[in-house]
Design a protein around this motif. Structure first.
Motif, PDB file in Angstrom:
ATOM      1  N   LEU A  21       1.045  -0.827   0.098  1.00 36.49           N
ATOM      2  CA  LEU A  21       0.100   0.131  -0.291  1.00 36.49           C
ATOM      3  C   LEU A  21       0.919   1.598   0.160  1.00 36.49           C
ATOM      4  N   ILE A  22       1.878   1.489   1.220  1.00 36.92           N
ATOM      5  CA  ILE A  22       2.720   2.679   1.082  1.00 36.92           C
ATOM      6  C   ILE A  22       3.472   2.656  -0.317  1.00 36.92           C
ATOM      7  N   LYS A  23       3.727   1.607  -0.657  1.00 33.59           N
ATOM      8  CA  LYS A  23       4.551   1.613  -2.779  1.00 33.59           C
ATOM      9  C   LYS A  23       3.728   2.407  -3.234  1.00 33.59           C
ATOM     10  N   GLU A  24       2.593   1.718  -3.532  1.00 31.61           N
ATOM     11  CA  GLU A  24       1.593   1.838  -4.004  1.00 31.61           C
ATOM     12  C   GLU A  24       1.264   3.740  -4.206  1.00 31.61           C
ATOM     13  N   LYS A  25       0.934   4.448  -2.896  1.00 35.75           N
ATOM     14  CA  LYS A  25       0.510   5.444  -3.003  1.00 35.75           C
ATOM     15  C   LYS A  25       2.097   6.413  -2.763  1.00 35.75           C
ATOM     16  N   SER A  26       3.116   6.231  -2.784  1.00 32.79           N
ATOM     17  CA  SER A  26       4.302   6.699  -3.511  1.00 32.79           C
ATOM     18  C   SER A  26       4.433   6.780  -4.860  1.00 32.79           C
ATOM     19  N   GLU A  30       4.502  10.366  -8.026  1.00 35.62           N
ATOM     20  CA  GLU A  30       4.976  11.135  -9.008  1.00 35.62           C
ATOM     21  C   GLU A  30       3.832  11.903  -9.667  1.00 35.62           C
ATOM     22  N   ARG A  31       2.786  11.752 -10.150  1.00 28.23           N
ATOM     23  CA  ARG A  31       1.426  12.116 -10.793  1.00 28.23           C
ATOM     24  C   ARG A  31       1.451  14.021 -10.531  1.00 28.23           C
ATOM     25  N   PHE A  32       2.052  14.027  -9.196  1.00 32.00           N
ATOM     26  CA  PHE A  32       1.956  15.633  -9.213  1.00 32.00           C
ATOM     27  C   PHE A  32       3.331  16.405  -9.075  1.00 32.00           C
ATOM     28  N   PHE A  33       4.234  15.044  -8.976  1.00 33.97           N
ATOM     29  CA  PHE A  33       6.119  16.057  -9.701  1.00 33.97           C
ATOM     30  C   PHE A  33       6.501  14.727 -10.320  1.00 33.97           C
ATOM     31  N   HIS A  34       6.865  14.974 -11.360  1.00 37.39           N
ATOM     32  CA  HIS A  34       7.327  14.351 -11.625  1.00 37.39           C
ATOM     33  C   HIS A  34       8.691  14.210 -11.430  1.00 37.39           C
ATOM     34  N   HIS A  35       9.816  15.084 -11.073  1.00 33.72           N
ATOM     35  CA  HIS A  35      11.208  15.320 -10.373  1.00 33.72           C
ATOM     36  C   HIS A  35      11.476  14.644  -9.569  1.00 33.72           C
ATOM     37  N   ILE A  36      11.261  13.394  -8.245  1.00 34.24           N
ATOM     38  CA  ILE A  36      10.979  13.215  -7.324  1.00 34.24           C
ATOM     39  C   ILE A  36      12.350  12.454  -7.119  1.00 34.24           C
ATOM     40  N   THR A  37      13.136  12.920  -5.981  1.00 29.83           N
ATOM     41  CA  THR A  37      14.591  11.977  -6.348  1.00 29.83           C
ATOM     42  C   THR A  37      14.192  10.572  -5.563  1.00 29.83           C
ATOM     43  N   ASP A  38      13.745  10.837  -4.462  1.00 29.00           N
ATOM     44  CA  ASP A  38      13.711   9.819  -2.965  1.00 29.00           C
ATOM     45  C   ASP A  38      13.332  10.373  -2.722  1.00 29.00           C
ATOM     46  N   ALA A  39      12.443   9.366  -1.965  1.00 25.50           N
ATOM     47  CA  ALA A  39      11.224   9.164  -0.950  1.00 25.50           C
ATOM     48  C   ALA A  39      11.501   8.528  -0.558  1.00 25.50           C
ATOM     49  N   LYS A  40      11.145   8.803   1.799  1.00 25.91           N
ATOM     50  CA  LYS A  40      10.736   7.452   2.766  1.00 25.91           C
ATOM     51  C   LYS A  40       9.850   7.889   3.670  1.00 25.91           C
ATOM     52  N   VAL A  41       9.143   6.901   3.251  1.00 23.86           N
ATOM     53  CA  VAL A  41       8.224   6.636   4.213  1.00 23.86           C
ATOM     54  C   VAL A  41       8.628   6.167   6.072  1.00 23.86           C
ATOM     55  N   ILE A  42       7.671   6.387   7.271  1.00 27.35           N
ATOM     56  CA  ILE A  42       8.447   6.075   8.481  1.00 27.35           C
ATOM     57  C   ILE A  42       7.271   6.405   8.999  1.00 27.35           C
ATOM     58  N   VAL A  43       6.909   4.435   9.447  1.00 30.99           N
ATOM     59  CA  VAL A  43       5.730   4.556   9.813  1.00 30.99           C
ATOM     60  C   VAL A  43       6.284   3.732  11.655  1.00 30.99           C
ATOM     61  N   SER A  44       5.441   4.372  12.936  1.00 33.35           N
ATOM     62  CA  SER A  44       6.134   3.787  14.092  1.00 33.35           C
ATOM     63  C   SER A  44       4.955   3.995  14.916  1.00 33.35           C
ATOM     64  N   LYS A  45       4.621   3.100  15.867  1.00 32.62           N
ATOM     65  CA  LYS A  45       3.423   3.079  17.044  1.00 32.62           C
ATOM     66  C   LYS A  45       4.038   4.037  18.431  1.00 32.62           C
ATOM     67  N   ASP A  46       3.230   4.728  18.410  1.00 30.53           N
ATOM     68  CA  ASP A  46       3.551   5.290  20.172  1.00 30.53           C
ATOM     69  C   ASP A  46       2.968   3.841  21.123  1.00 30.53           C
ATOM     70  N   HIS A  47       3.410   3.454  21.833  1.00 33.13           N
ATOM     71  CA  HIS A  47       2.979   2.658  22.865  1.00 33.13           C
ATOM     72  C   HIS A  47       2.602   3.194  24.055  1.00 33.13           C
ATOM     73  N   MET A  95       0.989  15.308   1.666  1.00 30.60           N
ATOM     74  CA  MET A  95       2.773  15.476   0.612  1.00 30.60           C
ATOM     75  C   MET A  95       1.919  15.799  -0.760  1.00 30.60           C
ATOM     76  N   VAL A  96       0.478  15.036  -1.045  1.00 29.57           N
ATOM     77  CA  VAL A  96       0.017  15.665  -2.485  1.00 29.57           C
ATOM     78  C   VAL A  96       0.063  17.100  -2.254  1.00 29.57           C
ATOM     79  N   ARG A  97      -0.550  17.576  -1.612  1.00 31.04           N
ATOM     80  CA  ARG A  97      -0.531  18.969  -1.425  1.00 31.04           C
ATOM     81  C   ARG A  97       0.470  19.836  -1.246  1.00 31.04           C
ATOM     82  N   GLN A  98       1.669  19.213  -0.417  1.00 30.18           N
ATOM     83  CA  GLN A  98       2.262  20.048  -1.159  1.00 30.18           C
ATOM     84  C   GLN A  98       3.763  19.682  -2.098  1.00 30.18           C
ATOM     85  N   LEU A  99       2.622  18.485  -2.844  1.00 33.56           N
ATOM     86  CA  LEU A  99       3.851  18.177  -3.907  1.00 33.56           C
ATOM     87  C   LEU A  99       3.175  19.665  -5.272  1.00 33.56           C
TER      88      LEU A  99
END
Length: 117
Positions: A21-26, A30-47, A95-99
């Motif tokens: 799902l994260i790969k698909e969303k990432s 690129e539909r909104f900005f074609h020159h993305i050089t790299d991306a990182k998604v960090i998912v964490s859970k607060d206990h 992120m879409v809005r920022q792009l």
């Protein structure tokens, strides 16, 4: 994307379905900005919030020529962020809005406020 997407799961186990799902969303970014050089998604859970249950944090870092765009969605007062999917959706929508804003700025489509004298 010029570099492979980095996905980091902190304090929770990665599931193949969530990674996909994260790969698909990432890729859709690129539909909104074609020159993305790299991306990182960090998912964490607060206990720490045992009364409210687990709360999820999602941070997306996207590098584009000349700028690093960062979105961080923390639980705060949003009950939506007690589930991972709504938190991911909120982060990717931000992120879409920022792009879109960055692409408009590069094109010169910036709104100019009129001054009254």
């Amino acid at each position: 994307m010029e570099q492979p997407l980095q996905i980091v799961f902190d304090s929770l186990d990665a599931s193949p379905a969530m990674e996909q799902l994260i790969k698909e969303k990432s890729q859709k970014l690129e539909r909104f900005f074609h020159h993305i050089t790299d991306a990182k998604v960090i998912v964490s859970k607060d206990h720490k919030h045992h009364v409210k249950g687990n709360e999820f944090h999602v941070t997306i870092e996207v590098n584009v020529p000349g700028k690093k765009l960062v979105v961080s969605k923390d639980p705060g007062t949003h009950e939506r962020h007690e589930e991972l999917l709504p938190t991911l959706n909120d982060a990717f929508n931000a992120m879409v809005r920022q792009l879109e804003d960055y692409a408009a700025k590069l094109r010169g489509d910036v709104k100019h406020h009129e001054t009254t004298e």
